[in-house]
Write a protein that holds these residues in place. Structure first.
Motif, PDB file in Angstrom:
ATOM      1  N   GLU A 165       1.782  23.347  20.655  1.00 20.32           N
ATOM      2  CA  GLU A 165       3.047  23.130  21.353  1.00 20.32           C
ATOM      3  C   GLU A 165       3.086  21.774  22.060  1.00 20.32           C
ATOM      4  OE1 GLU A 165       5.736  25.081  21.230  1.00 20.32           O
ATOM      5  OE2 GLU A 165       4.601  26.268  19.786  1.00 20.32           O
ATOM      6  N   ALA A 166       1.965  21.064  22.085  1.00 21.33           N
ATOM      7  CA  ALA A 166       1.911  19.792  22.810  1.00 21.33           C
ATOM      8  C   ALA A 166       2.659  18.675  22.098  1.00 21.33           C
ATOM      9  CB  ALA A 166       0.458  19.372  23.035  1.00 21.33           C
ATOM     10  N   ALA A 167       2.773  18.760  20.765  1.00 18.92           N
ATOM     11  CA  ALA A 167       3.454  17.721  19.998  1.00 18.92           C
ATOM     12  C   ALA A 167       3.920  18.297  18.672  1.00 18.92           C
ATOM     13  CB  ALA A 167       2.517  16.543  19.754  1.00 18.92           C
ATOM     14  N   GLU A 168       5.021  17.783  18.163  1.00 14.28           N
ATOM     15  CA  GLU A 168       5.506  18.223  16.862  1.00 14.28           C
ATOM     16  C   GLU A 168       6.195  17.068  16.137  1.00 14.28           C
ATOM     17  OE1 GLU A 168       9.002  20.845  16.738  1.00 14.28           O
ATOM     18  OE2 GLU A 168       9.011  20.754  18.940  1.00 14.28           O
ATOM     19  N   VAL A 169       6.177  17.156  14.824  1.00 13.73           N
ATOM     20  CA  VAL A 169       6.778  16.126  13.984  1.00 13.73           C
ATOM     21  C   VAL A 169       8.251  16.448  13.750  1.00 13.73           C
ATOM     22  CG1 VAL A 169       6.700  14.996  11.726  1.00 13.73           C
ATOM     23  CG2 VAL A 169       4.582  15.686  12.856  1.00 13.73           C
ATOM     24  N   LEU A 170       9.092  15.415  13.824  1.00 11.48           N
ATOM     25  CA  LEU A 170      10.531  15.582  13.658  1.00 11.48           C
ATOM     26  C   LEU A 170      11.057  14.709  12.522  1.00 11.48           C
ATOM     27  CD1 LEU A 170      11.603  15.287  17.409  1.00 11.48           C
ATOM     28  CD2 LEU A 170      11.042  17.370  16.152  1.00 11.48           C
ATOM     29  N   LYS A 171      12.238  15.080  12.019  1.00 10.84           N
ATOM     30  CA  LYS A 171      12.935  14.269  11.029  1.00 10.84           C
ATOM     31  C   LYS A 171      14.353  13.994  11.514  1.00 10.84           C
ATOM     32  CE  LYS A 171      10.438  15.574   6.830  1.00 10.84           C
ATOM     33  NZ  LYS A 171      10.541  16.127   5.451  1.00 10.84           N
ATOM     34  N   HIS A 172      14.832  12.782  11.265  1.00  8.80           N
ATOM     35  CA  HIS A 172      16.165  12.389  11.697  1.00  8.80           C
ATOM     36  C   HIS A 172      17.210  13.099  10.858  1.00  8.80           C
ATOM     37  CE1 HIS A 172      19.389   9.136  12.332  1.00  8.80           C
ATOM     38  NE2 HIS A 172      19.226   9.769  13.474  1.00  8.80           N
ATOM     39  N   VAL A 173      18.211  13.698  11.517  1.00 12.16           N
ATOM     40  CA  VAL A 173      19.248  14.431  10.789  1.00 12.16           C
ATOM     41  C   VAL A 173      20.638  13.873  11.058  1.00 12.16           C
ATOM     42  CG1 VAL A 173      17.919  16.565  10.657  1.00 12.16           C
ATOM     43  CG2 VAL A 173      19.381  16.161  12.653  1.00 12.16           C
ATOM     44  N   GLY A 174      20.734  12.735  11.737  1.00 13.62           N
ATOM     45  CA  GLY A 174      22.031  12.129  11.980  1.00 13.62           C
ATOM     46  C   GLY A 174      22.280  11.835  13.435  1.00 13.62           C
TER      47      GLY A 174
ATOM     48  N   GLN B  91       0.843  -1.196   0.000  1.00 19.88           N
ATOM     49  CA  GLN B  91       0.000   0.000   0.000  1.00 19.88           C
ATOM     50  C   GLN B  91       0.877   1.245   0.000  1.00 19.88           C
ATOM     51  OE1 GLN B  91      -3.242  -0.476  -0.116  1.00 19.88           O
ATOM     52  NE2 GLN B  91      -3.440  -2.582   0.579  1.00 19.88           N
ATOM     53  N   ASN B  92       0.463   2.254  -0.729  1.00 16.52           N
ATOM     54  CA  ASN B  92       1.166   3.540  -0.699  1.00 16.52           C
ATOM     55  C   ASN B  92       0.775   4.323   0.549  1.00 16.52           C
ATOM     56  OD1 ASN B  92       2.519   3.275  -3.208  1.00 16.52           O
ATOM     57  ND2 ASN B  92       0.644   3.817  -4.290  1.00 16.52           N
ATOM     58  N   TYR B  93       1.753   4.873   1.238  1.00 12.72           N
ATOM     59  CA  TYR B  93       1.455   5.686   2.413  1.00 12.72           C
ATOM     60  C   TYR B  93       2.655   6.570   2.724  1.00 12.72           C
ATOM     61  CZ  TYR B  93       4.518   3.451   5.869  1.00 12.72           C
ATOM     62  OH  TYR B  93       5.607   3.034   6.583  1.00 12.72           O
ATOM     63  N   SER B  94       2.430   7.558   3.578  1.00 10.90           N
ATOM     64  CA  SER B  94       3.488   8.487   3.965  1.00 10.90           C
ATOM     65  C   SER B  94       3.663   8.429   5.475  1.00 10.90           C
ATOM     66  CB  SER B  94       3.144   9.915   3.529  1.00 10.90           C
ATOM     67  OG  SER B  94       3.981  10.850   4.183  1.00 10.90           O
ATOM     68  N   GLU B  95       4.850   8.051   5.911  1.00 11.47           N
ATOM     69  CA  GLU B  95       5.144   7.992   7.347  1.00 11.47           C
ATOM     70  C   GLU B  95       4.992   9.383   7.977  1.00 11.47           C
ATOM     71  OE1 GLU B  95       6.204   4.732   9.807  1.00 11.47           O
ATOM     72  OE2 GLU B  95       7.348   4.766   7.964  1.00 11.47           O
ATOM     73  N   GLU B  96       5.455  10.406   7.276  1.00  9.24           N
ATOM     74  CA  GLU B  96       5.350  11.760   7.822  1.00  9.24           C
ATOM     75  C   GLU B  96       3.890  12.175   7.976  1.00  9.24           C
ATOM     76  OE1 GLU B  96       6.646  16.371   6.784  1.00  9.24           O
ATOM     77  OE2 GLU B  96       7.736  14.698   5.871  1.00  9.24           O
ATOM     78  N   SER B  97       3.057  11.834   6.995  1.00  8.14           N
ATOM     79  CA  SER B  97       1.632  12.173   7.094  1.00  8.14           C
ATOM     80  C   SER B  97       0.990  11.472   8.281  1.00  8.14           C
ATOM     81  CB  SER B  97       0.912  11.779   5.802  1.00  8.14           C
ATOM     82  OG  SER B  97       1.361  12.559   4.711  1.00  8.14           O
TER      83      SER B  97
END
Length: 348
Positions: A318-327, A296-302
């Protein structure tokens, strides 16, 4: 006419191998050789699917048809019913071959258009299991619509990426799933994180959950299954909860805790504090569910954004935010440049 390539395979595949590992290439070409596949041009797959059956028939099949025709010729002349049945058999065999070739072509498209990296993609054998291919061909032969052909094409592509990810039992489950259940599961997969879906964002009711469980796609459990958040700190020294999957994650504020997070001792709320840790109720896929979800097509970030929005209800952004791994162990906000050093979560 099929020809040998520099890969030593009896096909001529006119598309780029860029981004395709040697292991995946070998598995794909072994499947193509097994089907006595003809040249498949990426720019003309629709045309190729229309005529594939005529070029895919091997000499042995042609010889068998010729011998059978000769043996039946006299009987057919005096028995119109026998002639009709013989033509039906040949016509059905041709349609089944066409269905298989069409599904195979769509598997190639999937391998070209979707990511082929991930855990297990470079491990395992160089060729697909013959038992798997036998069963796959059986199911693909009945794929009379483009939707079914796409399904079986993606199943084959998934097994090529990670051999053993689609068992014979899983093939049977996938084949037996009725369309309403398949559509429900597809909707659920739009919010998945790896091999599970948070209850907060699943968007299905109890009846639909039972439906997917009885279909063999979700694990059955008397009590909610959970995922535990890890702990970490933002750059300003404040403590946060952290959950991540495949290079994307979510940070949840610890103080004050979001209003949606229940702190009652015996709570089974969708998100809650248990023994000093933040836990999230999840719906977990079975082996068959994982295999079907993988096509199935999907987006982890979504999916993480939907989870963040659910946690923010009543508490603000401010209770929650999405992050991306940078190393290393560093994470950057998906919307800002601020960097966090956070721990990772895991199964409870």
């Amino acid at each position: 006419m099929a020809k040998k390539t520099d890969e030593g395979v009896g096909i001529d595949v006119k598309w780029s191998w860029q981004g395709i590992s040697g292991k995946i290439r070998s598995r794909l070409t072994s499947a193509l050789d097994r089907r006595a596949a003809a040249s498949i041009d990426q720019t003309g797959l629709d045309v190729e699917r229309q005529v594939a059956v005529h070029r895919a028939l091997t000499e042995s099949k042609l010889a068998l048809i010729a011998a059978s025709t000769k043996a039946l010729q006299k009987e057919i002349q005096n028995n119109p019913e026998l002639a009709r049945r013989a033509l039906n058999v040949l016509s059905r065999a041709e349609r089944e071959e066409d269905n298989i070739q069409a599904s195979l072509g769509l598997a190639i498209e999937d391998l070209q258009n979707r990511e082929n990296t991930g855990e297990g993609s470079n491990d395992g054998p160089d060729q697909l299991n013959p038992d798997f291919l036998n069963r796959w061909e059986h199911y693909a032969s009945g794929a009379t619509t483009e939707t079914l052909r796409e399904k079986w094409g993606r199943v084959l592509a998934s097994e090529i990426r990670v051999p053993g990810s689609v068992s014979l039992k899983t093939l049977r489950v996938i084949d037996e799933i009725e369309l309403p259940t398949a559509l429900l599961f597809q909707r659920l997969c739009g919010r998945r994180l790896g091999n599970y879906v948070p209850e907060l964002t699943a968007g299905i009711d109890q009846y639909e959950k039972v439906q997917l469980t009885e279909a063999g796609l979700l694990l059955q459990s008397e009590f909610p299954r959970t995922i535990t958040f890890g702990e970490g700190e933002k750059a300003d020294g404040t403590s946060w909860w952290m959950l991540e999957s495949n290079g994307v994650g979510i940070a949840v504020r610890k103080d004050p805790l979001p209003a949606i997070a229940d702190q009652a001792k015996f709570s089974i709320a969708p998100i809650r504090v248990r023994e000093g840790a933040l836990v999230l109720n999840v719906l977990v896929f079975t082996e068959a569910g994982r295999a079907l979800a993988s096509i199935q097509n999907y987006s982890e970030e979504s999916s993480f954004r939907a989870l963040a929005e659910a946690i923010q209800q009543g508490s603000g952004t401010e209770a929650a935010e999405v992050l991306k791994h940078v190393g290393d162990n560093s994470w950057s906000s998906a919307d800002e440049s601020a960097t966090k050093a956070l721990g990772t979560g895991g199964d409870a």
